[in-house]
Design a protein around this motif. Sequence first.
Motif, PDB file in Angstrom:
ATOM      1  N   VAL A  42     -65.354  -5.692  -8.716  1.00  0.00           N
ATOM      2  CA  VAL A  42     -66.116  -4.333  -8.280  1.00  0.00           C
ATOM      3  C   VAL A  42     -65.866  -3.140  -9.057  1.00  0.00           C
ATOM      4  N   TYR A  43     -64.701  -3.003  -9.837  1.00  0.00           N
ATOM      5  CA  TYR A  43     -64.405  -2.044 -10.787  1.00  0.00           C
ATOM      6  C   TYR A  43     -65.420  -2.050 -11.884  1.00  0.00           C
ATOM      7  N   PHE A  44     -65.933  -3.183 -12.253  1.00  0.00           N
ATOM      8  CA  PHE A  44     -67.003  -2.987 -13.285  1.00  0.00           C
ATOM      9  C   PHE A  44     -68.301  -2.369 -13.029  1.00  0.00           C
ATOM     10  N   PRO A 128     -61.844   0.607  -0.489  1.00  0.00           N
ATOM     11  CA  PRO A 128     -60.659  -0.208  -0.123  1.00  0.00           C
ATOM     12  C   PRO A 128     -60.492  -1.381  -0.865  1.00  0.00           C
ATOM     13  N   GLU A 129     -59.387  -1.890  -1.183  1.00  0.00           N
ATOM     14  CA  GLU A 129     -59.121  -3.243  -1.901  1.00  0.00           C
ATOM     15  C   GLU A 129     -58.269  -3.964  -1.288  1.00  0.00           C
ATOM     16  N   PRO A 130     -58.465  -4.769  -0.240  1.00  0.00           N
ATOM     17  CA  PRO A 130     -57.556  -5.745   0.282  1.00  0.00           C
ATOM     18  C   PRO A 130     -56.760  -6.551  -0.684  1.00  0.00           C
ATOM     19  N   GLY A 158     -51.777  -6.486 -16.809  1.00  0.00           N
ATOM     20  CA  GLY A 158     -52.571  -5.198 -16.951  1.00  0.00           C
ATOM     21  C   GLY A 158     -53.437  -5.053 -15.694  1.00  0.00           C
ATOM     22  N   SER A 159     -53.464  -6.296 -15.155  1.00  0.00           N
ATOM     23  CA  SER A 159     -54.409  -6.160 -13.818  1.00  0.00           C
ATOM     24  C   SER A 159     -53.497  -5.671 -12.698  1.00  0.00           C
ATOM     25  N   GLY A 160     -54.156  -4.820 -11.642  1.00  0.00           N
ATOM     26  CA  GLY A 160     -53.550  -4.063 -10.537  1.00  0.00           C
ATOM     27  C   GLY A 160     -52.876  -5.628  -9.681  1.00  0.00           C
ATOM     28  N   GLN A 161     -53.697  -6.472  -9.505  1.00  0.00           N
ATOM     29  CA  GLN A 161     -53.082  -7.612  -8.746  1.00  0.00           C
ATOM     30  C   GLN A 161     -51.769  -8.411  -9.370  1.00  0.00           C
TER      31      GLN A 161
HETATM   32  N1  GLU Z   1     -57.893  -4.263  -8.216  1.00  0.00           N
HETATM   33  C1  GLU Z   1     -57.779  -5.070  -9.704  1.00  0.00           C
HETATM   34  C2  GLU Z   1     -57.314  -4.283 -10.685  1.00  0.00           C
HETATM   35  O1  GLU Z   1     -56.659  -3.248 -10.466  1.00  0.00           O
HETATM   36  C3  GLU Z   1     -59.350  -4.964 -10.241  1.00  0.00           C
HETATM   37  C4  GLU Z   1     -60.523  -5.228  -9.120  1.00  0.00           C
HETATM   38  C5  GLU Z   1     -62.032  -5.143  -9.705  1.00  0.00           C
HETATM   39  O2  GLU Z   1     -62.125  -5.560 -10.611  1.00  0.00           O
HETATM   40  O3  GLU Z   1     -62.769  -4.969  -8.796  1.00  0.00           O
HETATM   41  O4  GLU Z   1     -56.958  -5.024 -11.658  1.00  0.00           O
END
Ligand code: GLU
Length: 331
Positions: A42-44, A128-130, A158-161
Amino acid sequence: MRKLIVTTLALAFAAGTLFATGAAEAKDKKFISIGTGGPTGVYFIVGQSICRLVHKAAAEGRKTGRKHGIRCSAPSTGGSTYNIGQIREGELDFGVAQSDWQFHAYNGSSKFKGKAFKKLRAVFSVHPEPYHIIVGKNSGIKSWADLKGKRFNIGNPGSGQRGTTEVLMEKYGTKKSDFKIATELTSTEQSKALCDGKIDAYGYTVGVPNAGVSIATDGCGAKIINLMTSVEKGLVDANPFYAFATIPKGTYKTTDADVTTFGVMATFVTSADVAEKVVYEVVRAVFENLDDFRKLHPAFKNLDPKLMIKNALSAPLHPGAVKYYKEKGWM
Ligand code: GLU
């Protein structure tokens, strides 16, 4: 902002005026880049949508004479902590980042311990990001404990997850060696790997609904599990940037009941070194066209400006954003 007012007098000096205008325009032109995430995330779409609105404002400005001179690109990246790092380096002007990593980067905690980024600035929060744990159809995984001995994708560095998964691992007392394999696939690779039987589960912090998650759920019967033990309750109680989140029944074909988990907010951030004028114009383009923005992804449907300018933001707001929010009377 420079305005081009064409008068009869100016027309009389057309040649000279045009030459001067061309030079000034070239000097005013500013290219900005927004760090996002994987191309199926979704970030993209957040980044692409912001750029689309910046260019829309530019096109309108060409008609009305209110030119901002900004050209915008939003490449796919490794995600939250990569974006924050590149903003710090001055390689990116803006980025999307999870609210937990915004907090830790600004305060120098967790993986940013000893590396506080005091010039990090908040712009607004988005959707929001579950935090999802998505498990293969026949994996038998029903809880975090069941991941033991399984092939689990902890996500690309590097990713949030990746960061949020590491926080959970620490809280549950799980080591990498407790998994059969801990893979580091990107968000784009992980659903295919799950459907191909190469991994048993993956962790992903993402907006709802998401095209990547639907490849695994609708595409090959994967399920999202509940995460609401004392570990997640402890995380939510102790940290302002976490909250419980629901992935509603019916979101995907295999979501036959509401899923409860914890989550963060996606936020839009920049650096104090980015010019006030640039941040102001980007913010203005988004909020003057918020109805368009809301239509660009279902996760943006309920965006409310009053909440976007304060929810989940822990770094100080950038002055360019504050200027616009004050003009609107929101602050
Ligand atoms: N939350 C993810 C991150 O921080 C990315 C999610 C997304 O690409 O929508 O890396």
